[in-house]
Design an enzyme around this catalytic site. Sequence first.
Site, PDB file in Angstrom:
ATOM      1  N   SER A  98       0.848  -1.206   0.000  1.00 50.90           N
ATOM      2  CA  SER A  98       0.000   0.000   0.000  1.00 50.90           C
ATOM      3  C   SER A  98       0.877   1.247   0.000  1.00 50.90           C
ATOM      4  CB  SER A  98      -0.918   0.006   1.235  1.00 50.90           C
ATOM      5  OG  SER A  98      -0.140  -0.070   2.413  1.00 50.90           O
ATOM      6  N   ILE A 114       3.140   4.436  -0.093  1.00 55.83           N
ATOM      7  CA  ILE A 114       4.354   4.870  -0.782  1.00 55.83           C
ATOM      8  C   ILE A 114       5.039   3.701  -1.492  1.00 55.83           C
ATOM      9  CG2 ILE A 114       6.651   5.896  -0.439  1.00 55.83           C
ATOM     10  CD1 ILE A 114       5.388   7.415   2.007  1.00 55.83           C
ATOM     11  N   SER A 125      11.736   9.841   7.156  1.00 54.74           N
ATOM     12  CA  SER A 125      10.661  10.828   7.315  1.00 54.74           C
ATOM     13  C   SER A 125      11.327  12.159   7.622  1.00 54.74           C
ATOM     14  CB  SER A 125       9.774  10.422   8.485  1.00 54.74           C
ATOM     15  OG  SER A 125       8.894  11.482   8.806  1.00 54.74           O
ATOM     16  N   TYR A 152       8.427   7.593  17.182  1.00 46.25           N
ATOM     17  CA  TYR A 152       8.576   7.558  15.716  1.00 46.25           C
ATOM     18  C   TYR A 152       9.728   8.473  15.280  1.00 46.25           C
ATOM     19  CZ  TYR A 152       7.192   7.966  10.761  1.00 46.25           C
ATOM     20  OH  TYR A 152       7.165   7.957   9.388  1.00 46.25           O
ATOM     21  N   LYS A 180      13.125   7.187  13.382  1.00 51.54           N
ATOM     22  CA  LYS A 180      13.597   7.630  12.065  1.00 51.54           C
ATOM     23  C   LYS A 180      14.954   8.329  12.180  1.00 51.54           C
ATOM     24  CE  LYS A 180      10.047   6.120   9.550  1.00 51.54           C
ATOM     25  NZ  LYS A 180      10.159   5.021   8.577  1.00 51.54           N
TER      26      LYS A 180
HETATM   27  N1  LIG Z   1       2.409   8.657   4.907  1.00 57.68           N
HETATM   28  C1  LIG Z   1       3.211   9.564   5.437  1.00 57.68           C
HETATM   29  O1  LIG Z   1       2.803  10.709   5.694  1.00 57.68           O
HETATM   30  C2  LIG Z   1       4.650   9.216   5.709  1.00 57.68           C
HETATM   31  C3  LIG Z   1       5.527  10.273   5.991  1.00 57.68           C
HETATM   32  C4  LIG Z   1       6.860   9.995   6.253  1.00 57.68           C
HETATM   33  C5  LIG Z   1       7.306   8.688   6.213  1.00 57.68           C
HETATM   34  N2  LIG Z   1       6.439   7.665   5.947  1.00 57.68           N
HETATM   35  C6  LIG Z   1       6.981   6.295   5.932  1.00 57.68           C
HETATM   36  O2  LIG Z   1       6.635   5.664   4.722  1.00 57.68           O
HETATM   37  C7  LIG Z   1       6.638   4.250   4.907  1.00 57.68           C
HETATM   38  C8  LIG Z   1       5.401   3.679   4.260  1.00 57.68           C
HETATM   39  O3  LIG Z   1       4.271   4.216   4.884  1.00 57.68           O
HETATM   40  P1  LIG Z   1       2.927   4.599   4.104  1.00 57.68           P
HETATM   41  O4  LIG Z   1       2.635   6.003   4.409  1.00 57.68           O
HETATM   42  O5  LIG Z   1       2.994   4.151   2.710  1.00 57.68           O
HETATM   43  O6  LIG Z   1       1.851   3.754   4.948  1.00 57.68           O
HETATM   44  P2  LIG Z   1       1.111   2.374   4.641  1.00 57.68           P
HETATM   45  O7  LIG Z   1       0.293   2.492   3.417  1.00 57.68           O
HETATM   46  O8  LIG Z   1       0.443   2.015   5.923  1.00 57.68           O
HETATM   47  O9  LIG Z   1       2.290   1.362   4.347  1.00 57.68           O
HETATM   48  C9  LIG Z   1       2.982   0.679   5.350  1.00 57.68           C
HETATM   49  C10 LIG Z   1       3.534  -0.584   4.732  1.00 57.68           C
HETATM   50  O10 LIG Z   1       4.316  -1.256   5.715  1.00 57.68           O
HETATM   51  C11 LIG Z   1       3.938  -2.633   5.726  1.00 57.68           C
HETATM   52  N3  LIG Z   1       4.149  -3.217   7.029  1.00 57.68           N
HETATM   53  C12 LIG Z   1       3.718  -2.771   8.244  1.00 57.68           C
HETATM   54  N4  LIG Z   1       4.089  -3.628   9.198  1.00 57.68           N
HETATM   55  C13 LIG Z   1       4.774  -4.632   8.591  1.00 57.68           C
HETATM   56  C14 LIG Z   1       5.403  -5.818   9.048  1.00 57.68           C
HETATM   57  N5  LIG Z   1       5.403  -6.181  10.349  1.00 57.68           N
HETATM   58  N6  LIG Z   1       6.017  -6.619   8.143  1.00 57.68           N
HETATM   59  C15 LIG Z   1       6.009  -6.294   6.831  1.00 57.68           C
HETATM   60  N7  LIG Z   1       5.432  -5.201   6.328  1.00 57.68           N
HETATM   61  C16 LIG Z   1       4.820  -4.374   7.215  1.00 57.68           C
HETATM   62  C17 LIG Z   1       2.460  -2.627   5.330  1.00 57.68           C
HETATM   63  O11 LIG Z   1       2.111  -3.861   4.736  1.00 57.68           O
HETATM   64  P3  LIG Z   1       1.248  -5.045   5.411  1.00 57.68           P
HETATM   65  O12 LIG Z   1       0.302  -4.417   6.375  1.00 57.68           O
HETATM   66  O13 LIG Z   1       0.584  -5.692   4.234  1.00 57.68           O
HETATM   67  O14 LIG Z   1       2.256  -5.933   6.047  1.00 57.68           O
HETATM   68  C18 LIG Z   1       2.421  -1.524   4.297  1.00 57.68           C
HETATM   69  O15 LIG Z   1       2.724  -2.041   3.019  1.00 57.68           O
HETATM   70  C19 LIG Z   1       6.747   4.021   6.416  1.00 57.68           C
HETATM   71  O16 LIG Z   1       8.066   3.660   6.729  1.00 57.68           O
HETATM   72  C20 LIG Z   1       6.421   5.397   7.007  1.00 57.68           C
HETATM   73  O17 LIG Z   1       7.072   5.599   8.234  1.00 57.68           O
HETATM   74  C21 LIG Z   1       5.117   7.912   5.684  1.00 57.68           C
END
Ligand SMILES: NC(=O)c1ccc[n+]([C@@H]2O[C@H](COP(=O)([O-])OP(=O)(O)OC[C@H]3O[C@@H](n4cnc5c(N)ncnc54)[C@H](OP(=O)(O)O)[C@@H]3O)[C@@H](O)[C@H]2O)c1
Length: 321
Positions: free
Chosen positions: A56, A58, A190, A203, A207
């Site tokens: 899902s 990013i 992040s 968090y 990071k």
């Molecule tokens: N969205 C923002 O505003 C933002 C900003 C800065 C940084 N980030 C970083 O971007 C990255 C992706 O986040 P996102 O925003 O795209 O959110 P997201 O859609 O919730 O994606 C998180 C991903 O991590 C996977 N995941 C979570 N726990 C896991 C585990 N135990 N084993 C394997 N996979 C796992 C999830 O897959 P499953 O649930 O299918 O395992 C999902 O694919 C993260 O590192 C987050 O800290 C996001």
Amino acid sequence: MTFLEFLLILLVLYYVGYIVLWILLDCNVSLWYKSRFGVSLSTMRGQVVWITGASSGIGRALAVSLARHGVRLVLSARRVKQLEDVQAECLEAARGLLAQNDVLILPMDMLQLENHQSHLYTVLNHFDRLDVLVNNAGRSQRANWTEIEIQVDRDLFELDVFSVIHLSRIVVRYFLEQNGGRGHIAATSSIAGFSPVPFSATYCAAKHALNAYLSALKVEQRKLDVTIFAPGPIATDFLLEAFTGTDGRKLGGSTANQKRLTAKRCGWLFAVALANKMDVTWCGLFPVNALAYCARNPTLTKIIGHFMTEKRLNNIREGKL
Ligand SMILES: NC(=O)c1ccc[n+]([C@@H]2O[C@H](COP(=O)([O-])OP(=O)(O)OC[C@H]3O[C@@H](n4cnc5c(N)ncnc54)[C@H](OP(=O)(O)O)[C@@H]3O)[C@@H](O)[C@H]2O)c1
């Protein structure tokens, strides 16, 4: 006008122009420059990129951006149905550049460290090579600093830091044994990884720690490319799964109606950073982008700190401005 005055005016114009770009762009200036004038994503065609957290947000958007240019992919996460959807989207985006076999689904729980090595063997058995590992899986947090249970600190670090470092070590050893140390390790960090934001203490710390681990890796392994990609607020579902301060309780929040960069744009910028082997890059809408620049300068951080209440900072982070 003397030559010195002329130079001074040029210098002032340079900095004014630079600050205007901080305000207008949705990423740091060098990433924007590479997106226009750097190497094309097509230079990665045929390479094998392993993305964790690809089901899902990013990770998914990055996978699709790379697939469009014929990059072969390993998609990892726990939710297999979502990974199958991403695989289908990648194949459609590739328009014939990739076959089903070129996009491998590798279900994986990052927290099961004991399986990391065998997951790498699965990748190598399938593709016979690995060029880039993108550590993207992770969870955010919303909680008051004073109310965070120590188990939450441990669990968040386990996922966002230790599992990432464990998998990266295994892959770096492979790069050392097979490629003389050449290879590429990337991570979704992040902006909270270089600028503290309120109500996400663990968090932010995680990071920051991730950035430090990867920067230290780069100092030791000079032939290795290391990319720290630091998004600001992005429109994904990550608040659903975010940690709180209480052990076992998820936030269940939503980013709907918040001012956030789209996951599609973020994934594409990430792909540009990878193709251009950039070291530290970030993205985010105004004022996040400008604040990220300030956060990287201790004096500006101090000045901004005087004017920003924690409520204002939080509103910016939650895209409520
Ligand atoms: N969205 C923002 O505003 C933002 C900003 C800065 C940084 N980030 C970083 O971007 C990255 C992706 O986040 P996102 O925003 O795209 O959110 P997201 O859609 O919730 O994606 C998180 C991903 O991590 C996977 N995941 C979570 N726990 C896991 C585990 N135990 N084993 C394997 N996979 C796992 C999830 O897959 P499953 O649930 O299918 O395992 C999902 O694919 C993260 O590192 C987050 O800290 C996001």
